[in-house]
Design a protein around this motif. Sequence first.
Motif, PDB file in Angstrom:
ATOM      1  N   UNK A  21       0.824  -1.211   0.000  1.00 14.52           N
ATOM      2  CA  UNK A  21       0.000   0.000   0.000  1.00 14.52           C
ATOM      3  C   UNK A  21       0.858   1.261   0.000  1.00 14.52           C
ATOM      4  N   UNK A  22       1.887   1.287   0.836  1.00 16.20           N
ATOM      5  CA  UNK A  22       2.723   2.489   0.909  1.00 16.20           C
ATOM      6  C   UNK A  22       3.639   2.618  -0.302  1.00 16.20           C
ATOM      7  N   UNK A  23       3.968   1.512  -0.968  1.00 17.02           N
ATOM      8  CA  UNK A  23       4.823   1.563  -2.155  1.00 17.02           C
ATOM      9  C   UNK A  23       4.142   2.280  -3.314  1.00 17.02           C
ATOM     10  N   UNK A  24       2.821   2.386  -3.260  1.00 17.42           N
ATOM     11  CA  UNK A  24       2.099   3.114  -4.308  1.00 17.42           C
ATOM     12  C   UNK A  24       2.503   4.585  -4.331  1.00 17.42           C
ATOM     13  N   UNK A  25       3.051   5.087  -3.230  1.00 19.75           N
ATOM     14  CA  UNK A  25       3.528   6.469  -3.148  1.00 19.75           C
ATOM     15  C   UNK A  25       5.002   6.574  -3.500  1.00 19.75           C
ATOM     16  N   UNK A  26       5.618   5.476  -3.866  1.00 16.05           N
ATOM     17  CA  UNK A  26       7.048   5.439  -4.162  1.00 16.05           C
ATOM     18  C   UNK A  26       7.763   4.603  -3.121  1.00 16.05           C
ATOM     19  N   UNK A  27       8.915   4.075  -3.474  1.00 16.20           N
ATOM     20  CA  UNK A  27       9.617   3.157  -2.577  1.00 16.20           C
ATOM     21  C   UNK A  27      10.207   3.842  -1.348  1.00 16.20           C
ATOM     22  N   UNK A  28      10.327   5.162  -1.351  1.00 20.37           N
ATOM     23  CA  UNK A  28      10.845   5.865  -0.172  1.00 20.37           C
ATOM     24  C   UNK A  28       9.889   5.739   1.014  1.00 20.37           C
ATOM     25  N   UNK A  29       8.600   5.661   0.735  1.00 22.36           N
ATOM     26  CA  UNK A  29       7.604   5.578   1.812  1.00 22.36           C
ATOM     27  C   UNK A  29       7.719   4.271   2.600  1.00 22.36           C
ATOM     28  N   UNK A  30       7.665   3.098   1.957  1.00 23.46           N
ATOM     29  CA  UNK A  30       7.804   1.878   2.760  1.00 23.46           C
ATOM     30  C   UNK A  30       9.189   1.760   3.400  1.00 23.46           C
ATOM     31  N   UNK A  31      10.188   2.338   2.770  1.00 20.66           N
ATOM     32  CA  UNK A  31      11.530   2.289   3.352  1.00 20.66           C
ATOM     33  C   UNK A  31      11.568   3.029   4.678  1.00 20.66           C
ATOM     34  N   UNK A  32      10.791   4.079   4.807  1.00 22.09           N
ATOM     35  CA  UNK A  32      10.717   4.805   6.087  1.00 22.09           C
ATOM     36  C   UNK A  32      10.118   3.916   7.173  1.00 22.09           C
ATOM     37  N   UNK A  33       9.095   3.135   6.829  1.00 21.99           N
ATOM     38  CA  UNK A  33       8.519   2.189   7.799  1.00 21.99           C
ATOM     39  C   UNK A  33       9.555   1.144   8.209  1.00 21.99           C
TER      40      UNK A  33
END
Length: 79
Positions: A53-65
């Motif tokens: 779900x967060x990868x839909x905003x780009x891979x930087x988002x899930x990487x923060x999680x």
Amino acid sequence: HRRWITVGGSYPGAMSAWFRYKYPHVAFAALSSSGVVEAIADYHQYDEQLFNSTAKSGLACPQRFINVTQYIENMINSG
């Protein structure tokens, strides 16, 4: 001294109810919608869904999680 109201649904709902039970002097009330009563200890599907779900905003988002989870786990493990 201000007290809080916790709110959550599903797993966060269970956390909301637990927090109110554990810290009644902090939480004035709790709203638990569909709170989980039998938690799954190793629920990797939750992590997968969060990543997708967060990868839909780009891979930087899930990487923060991933980064914050590793940071918290390191703090817990180091005592």
